[in-house]
Design a protein around this motif. Structure first.
Motif, short mmCIF file in Angstrom:
data_model
loop_
_atom_site.label_atom_id
_atom_site.label_comp_id
_atom_site.label_asym_id
_atom_site.label_seq_id
_atom_site.Cartn_x
_atom_site.Cartn_y
_atom_site.Cartn_z
N GLY A 104 -14.72 39.09 23.62
CA GLY A 104 -13.36 38.66 23.95
C GLY A 104 -12.74 39.54 25.02
N TYR A 105 -12.99 40.85 24.92
CA TYR A 105 -12.45 41.78 25.91
C TYR A 105 -13.09 41.51 27.27
CZ TYR A 105 -11.47 46.11 28.37
OH TYR A 105 -11.07 47.02 29.30
N ILE A 106 -14.39 41.25 27.27
CA ILE A 106 -15.08 41.00 28.54
C ILE A 106 -14.54 39.74 29.20
CG2 ILE A 106 -17.32 40.44 29.55
CD1 ILE A 106 -18.57 42.20 27.35
N LYS A 107 -14.33 38.66 28.41
CA LYS A 107 -13.78 37.42 28.98
C LYS A 107 -12.37 37.65 29.51
CE LYS A 107 -16.26 33.86 26.48
NZ LYS A 107 -16.15 32.73 25.55
N ARG A 108 -11.56 38.37 28.76
CA ARG A 108 -10.18 38.64 29.19
C ARG A 108 -10.16 39.43 30.50
NH1 ARG A 108 -8.60 40.47 24.73
NH2 ARG A 108 -8.77 42.69 25.14
N GLN A 109 -11.03 40.43 30.60
CA GLN A 109 -11.09 41.21 31.83
C GLN A 109 -11.58 40.35 33.00
OE1 GLN A 109 -10.10 44.44 32.52
NE2 GLN A 109 -9.13 44.16 30.53
N GLY A 110 -12.52 39.47 32.74
CA GLY A 110 -13.00 38.58 33.80
C GLY A 110 -11.90 37.67 34.31
N ARG A 111 -11.09 37.15 33.40
CA ARG A 111 -9.98 36.28 33.81
C ARG A 111 -8.91 37.07 34.57
NH1 ARG A 111 -10.68 34.04 28.62
NH2 ARG A 111 -9.02 35.37 27.83
N GLU A 112 -8.54 38.24 34.05
CA GLU A 112 -7.43 39.00 34.64
C GLU A 112 -7.81 39.67 35.96
OE1 GLU A 112 -6.19 41.74 31.66
OE2 GLU A 112 -5.41 40.19 30.34
N ARG A 113 -8.96 40.31 35.98
CA ARG A 113 -9.30 41.11 37.15
C ARG A 113 -10.12 40.37 38.19
NH1 ARG A 113 -12.00 46.18 34.68
NH2 ARG A 113 -12.39 46.57 36.86
N LEU A 114 -10.99 39.48 37.74
CA LEU A 114 -11.91 38.82 38.67
C LEU A 114 -11.58 37.34 38.87
CD1 LEU A 114 -15.19 40.42 37.31
CD2 LEU A 114 -13.83 41.17 39.25
N PHE A 115 -10.56 36.85 38.16
CA PHE A 115 -10.10 35.47 38.26
C PHE A 115 -11.20 34.48 37.89
CE2 PHE A 115 -7.70 37.92 41.46
CZ PHE A 115 -6.48 37.89 40.84
N TYR A 116 -12.03 34.84 36.90
CA TYR A 116 -13.03 33.91 36.40
C TYR A 116 -12.35 32.84 35.56
CZ TYR A 116 -17.02 36.82 37.73
OH TYR A 116 -17.97 37.52 38.43
N CYS A 117 -13.01 31.72 35.43
CA CYS A 117 -12.46 30.61 34.68
C CYS A 117 -13.54 30.09 33.74
CB CYS A 117 -12.01 29.52 35.65
SG CYS A 117 -11.09 28.21 34.86
N ASP A 118 -13.14 29.71 32.52
CA ASP A 118 -14.10 29.15 31.58
C ASP A 118 -14.56 27.78 32.08
OD1 ASP A 118 -14.00 31.27 29.80
OD2 ASP A 118 -12.27 30.47 28.73
N PRO A 119 -15.79 27.42 31.75
CA PRO A 119 -16.29 26.10 32.17
C PRO A 119 -15.43 24.98 31.58
CG PRO A 119 -18.10 27.47 31.35
CD PRO A 119 -16.83 28.20 31.07
N GLY A 120 -15.09 24.02 32.40
CA GLY A 120 -14.29 22.89 31.96
C GLY A 120 -12.79 23.10 32.09
N HIS A 121 -12.35 24.28 32.44
CA HIS A 121 -10.92 24.56 32.61
C HIS A 121 -10.58 24.62 34.09
CE1 HIS A 121 -11.38 26.23 28.46
NE2 HIS A 121 -10.24 25.58 28.32
#
Length: 135
Positions: free
Chosen positions: A67-84
């Motif tokens: 969960g922390y890794i996903k949150r950091q990816g969204r916040e810092r690297l602007f990653y997006c979950d598939p389908g969103h």
């Protein structure tokens, strides 16, 4: 009746013995105090190092959490979950007011022109101030 001297032989020997004992104890006591101070400094350093180790272990455990890794990816690297659908909002740039003209700085001449003008001034002996220099 004869007056007794203030300092007898016994008193002098006693004074010498007391001074010898004091002199023989001075260095070990000084070393003891210095070592106690050094031990206190080492204990403080140990406490700091243990706190840093604990902090590093906490960060390590944090990085194991998905969960922390996903949150950091969204916040810092602007990653997006598939389908969103993700949007990045850029900050507006400050606009200049239409009435005020931007201030222009005086153009500084190139370095070689300044160098040549200083050589010419030295040749003529005038010592004139060269344009573009602060002096």
């Amino acid at each position: 009746m004869a007056k007794r001297p203030q300092l007898t032989g016994r008193a002098a020997v006693l004074a010498v013995v007391v001074c010898a004992i004091a002199m023989s104890l001075a260095y070990p006591i000084r070393e003891y105090v210095a070592q106690r101070r050094y031990i206190a400094q080492l204990e403080q350093q140990k406490a700091r190092e243990l706190a840093e180790i604990k902090e590093q272990e906490d960060r390590y455990r944090q990085h194991l959490d998905p969960g922390y890794i996903k949150r950091q990816g969204r916040e810092r690297l602007f990653y997006c979950d598939p389908g969103h659908k993700c949007f990045v909002v850029m900050r507006d740039r400050p606009t200049q007011s239409k009435g005020a003209a931007p201030e222009k700085k005086a153009a500084k001449p190139p370095w070689y022109q300044t160098l040549w003008e200083s050589v010419e001034a030295a040749d003529t002996g005038t010592g004139a101030k060269v344009a573009g220099t602060g002096g």
